[in-house]
Design an enzyme around this catalytic site. Sequence first.
Site, PDB file in Angstrom:
ATOM      1  N   ARG A 120      28.442  10.170  43.083  1.00  0.00           N
ATOM      2  CA  ARG A 120      27.002  10.275  43.321  1.00  0.00           C
ATOM      3  C   ARG A 120      26.315  10.082  41.980  1.00  0.00           C
ATOM      4  NH1 ARG A 120      23.668  15.718  44.800  1.00  0.00           N
ATOM      5  NH2 ARG A 120      23.656  15.877  42.525  1.00  0.00           N
ATOM      6  N   ASN A 162      21.738  30.309  47.950  1.00  0.00           N
ATOM      7  CA  ASN A 162      21.157  30.190  46.613  1.00  0.00           C
ATOM      8  C   ASN A 162      19.676  30.590  46.584  1.00  0.00           C
ATOM      9  OD1 ASN A 162      20.971  29.652  43.940  1.00  0.00           O
ATOM     10  ND2 ASN A 162      21.373  27.446  44.097  1.00  0.00           N
ATOM     11  N   TYR A 208      15.612  16.037  40.401  1.00  0.00           N
ATOM     12  CA  TYR A 208      16.767  16.735  40.969  1.00  0.00           C
ATOM     13  C   TYR A 208      18.068  16.121  40.440  1.00  0.00           C
ATOM     14  CZ  TYR A 208      20.793  17.585  43.598  1.00  0.00           C
ATOM     15  OH  TYR A 208      22.087  17.893  43.886  1.00  0.00           O
ATOM     16  N   GLU A 211      22.439  19.538  54.730  1.00  0.00           N
ATOM     17  CA  GLU A 211      22.970  20.675  53.956  1.00  0.00           C
ATOM     18  C   GLU A 211      22.119  21.931  54.132  1.00  0.00           C
ATOM     19  OE1 GLU A 211      22.793  18.819  50.033  1.00  0.00           O
ATOM     20  OE2 GLU A 211      21.397  20.389  49.448  1.00  0.00           O
ATOM     21  N   ARG A 224      25.890  16.712  56.937  1.00  0.00           N
ATOM     22  CA  ARG A 224      26.212  17.458  55.710  1.00  0.00           C
ATOM     23  C   ARG A 224      26.328  18.963  55.934  1.00  0.00           C
ATOM     24  NH1 ARG A 224      27.239  16.748  50.993  1.00  0.00           N
ATOM     25  NH2 ARG A 224      25.404  17.425  49.838  1.00  0.00           N
ATOM     26  N   TRP A 283      11.296  20.587  46.732  1.00  0.00           N
ATOM     27  CA  TRP A 283      12.149  20.443  45.536  1.00  0.00           C
ATOM     28  C   TRP A 283      13.438  19.733  45.901  1.00  0.00           C
ATOM     29  CZ3 TRP A 283      17.109  22.398  44.440  1.00  0.00           C
ATOM     30  CH2 TRP A 283      17.531  22.064  43.162  1.00  0.00           C
ATOM     31  N   GLU A 341      31.869  16.724  49.315  1.00  0.00           N
ATOM     32  CA  GLU A 341      31.225  16.873  48.004  1.00  0.00           C
ATOM     33  C   GLU A 341      32.052  17.830  47.156  1.00  0.00           C
ATOM     34  OE1 GLU A 341      27.237  18.337  48.168  1.00  0.00           O
ATOM     35  OE2 GLU A 341      26.941  18.174  46.021  1.00  0.00           O
ATOM     36  N   ASP A 384      21.237  11.097  46.263  1.00  0.00           N
ATOM     37  CA  ASP A 384      20.566  12.183  46.982  1.00  0.00           C
ATOM     38  C   ASP A 384      19.067  12.126  46.674  1.00  0.00           C
ATOM     39  OD1 ASP A 384      21.307  15.781  47.226  1.00  0.00           O
ATOM     40  OD2 ASP A 384      19.737  14.552  48.115  1.00  0.00           O
ATOM     41  N   GLU A 400      21.204  10.280  50.801  1.00  0.00           N
ATOM     42  CA  GLU A 400      21.193  11.650  51.337  1.00  0.00           C
ATOM     43  C   GLU A 400      19.808  12.272  51.297  1.00  0.00           C
ATOM     44  OE1 GLU A 400      23.767  14.213  49.140  1.00  0.00           O
ATOM     45  OE2 GLU A 400      22.767  16.012  49.859  1.00  0.00           O
ATOM     46  N   HIS A 459      29.644  14.066  40.658  1.00  0.00           N
ATOM     47  CA  HIS A 459      28.220  13.924  40.348  1.00  0.00           C
ATOM     48  C   HIS A 459      27.996  13.366  38.947  1.00  0.00           C
ATOM     49  CE1 HIS A 459      26.581  16.983  43.457  1.00  0.00           C
ATOM     50  NE2 HIS A 459      27.460  16.187  43.961  1.00  0.00           N
ATOM     51  N   HIS A 510      16.978  14.077  47.980  1.00  0.00           N
ATOM     52  CA  HIS A 510      16.658  15.522  47.956  1.00  0.00           C
ATOM     53  C   HIS A 510      15.325  15.852  48.613  1.00  0.00           C
ATOM     54  CE1 HIS A 510      17.243  19.605  46.261  1.00  0.00           C
ATOM     55  NE2 HIS A 510      18.507  19.207  46.314  1.00  0.00           N
TER      56      HIS A 510
END
Length: 408
Positions: free
Chosen positions: A153, A43, A165, A268, A289, A408, A345, A216, A242, A128, A218
């Site tokens: 989540r 991404n 986030y 992740e 993850r 972020w 997820e 999360d 997370e 989510h 993040h």
Amino acid sequence: MAAGETLKIVAAEAIVCSPGRNFVTLKISTDQGLTGIGDATLNGREKAVVSCLEDHLIPCLIGRDAQQIEDLWQYFYRGAYWRRGSIGMTALAAIDVALWDIKAKAAGMPLYQLLGGRSRDGVMVYGHANGADIAETVDEAGRYIDMGYKAIRAQSGVPGLDSTYGVSGDKLFYEPADAGLPTENRWSTEKYLVFVPQLFDALREQYGDEHHLLHDAHHRLTPIEAARLGKSLEPFRLFWLEDAVTAELQESFRLIRQHTVTPLAVGEVFASIHDCQQLITEQLIDYIRTTIVHGGGISHLRRIAHLAELYHVRTGFHGATDLSPVTLGAAVHFDTWVPNFGIQEYMRHTPETDEVFPHDYEFSDGYLRTGDKPGHGVEIDEKLAGKYPYKRAYLPVNRLADGTMFNW
Ligand code: CS2
Ligand code: MG
């Protein structure tokens, strides 16, 4: 195929499309007509992976035997010289998954059978729930419970912050890469740390203890802030907290572990076993993850999962919208087999994405289940993909209130 017969790679192509968001798919074709596909989506850096494949890796693939998955993995890992970065490991992952897809098709079996067979009836997933505030997020969680999710989540807007986030305008789908140049968010850890326990207090108050709840952070806390949050969430018995801290410094999780029993998940953004070896072998986390598309493919994720198994760490694959249905399909096969499975997820893809990537995994009653087609069960409709040209999009960046660049 006769034993000893080769399966020669005659072509490989990176297909870029954007059915609502950008995806990169590698398609490998062999001289016996078998083809396989792998996800190569990173991404915000999609074109870098396309170039890595087209300009550097694909020329070395042509003419090779598609059955030599391990030798090709070693060739592109050791042969790169420059190892372990996200772009190279995502490109390598795409090759690896496409080759496993071909091998399973050649064997006439679903991928999970080739890996070692079924270890569970279904793959528990989490959805989510998110909202602008506690009330909206609690409502959304109810929607996921009504859809049959066993695990949810929860992410909510934070009073005093314009953005944070995981809160999306379109509830069921979440696409953070929202602009042709990075949007700038502002962050306050203080406001966040006061708020999050209130969110989970409200969720437990409304729904009791029956469902798994996840959150999360993040990458936005320091170890001691993460310790404080983990401790404050203990009364709400989270399934996991997370990405509490960015994990370049793996030992920093020792500090969190000293203060809280809230289970920790991370990984992740990791690209190889070397990013998580200390976290696993010191039992600093409970779930890893790292996922197939960004962690070097099925061949490498098997190594990570086997190391994790020795240390009571379970898998918890990343499965956001920006990982294509090809990754989700391969992940559900892996999750169906892997002994130390934790959770998967499942951020749903849009209908236009699902149309471009026909697949045979299905959601019901809180679980994803694979089909039994040979391979990983996901295809790409190249004609339809061609109708959705690439559109540059960036993930946001984050600054503190005083303008300091942050995570972020
Ligand atoms: C998130 C992702 O799903 C998650 O746990 O961390 O949504 C992540 O923000 C995106 O995959 C980034 O592209
Ligand atoms: Mg995350």
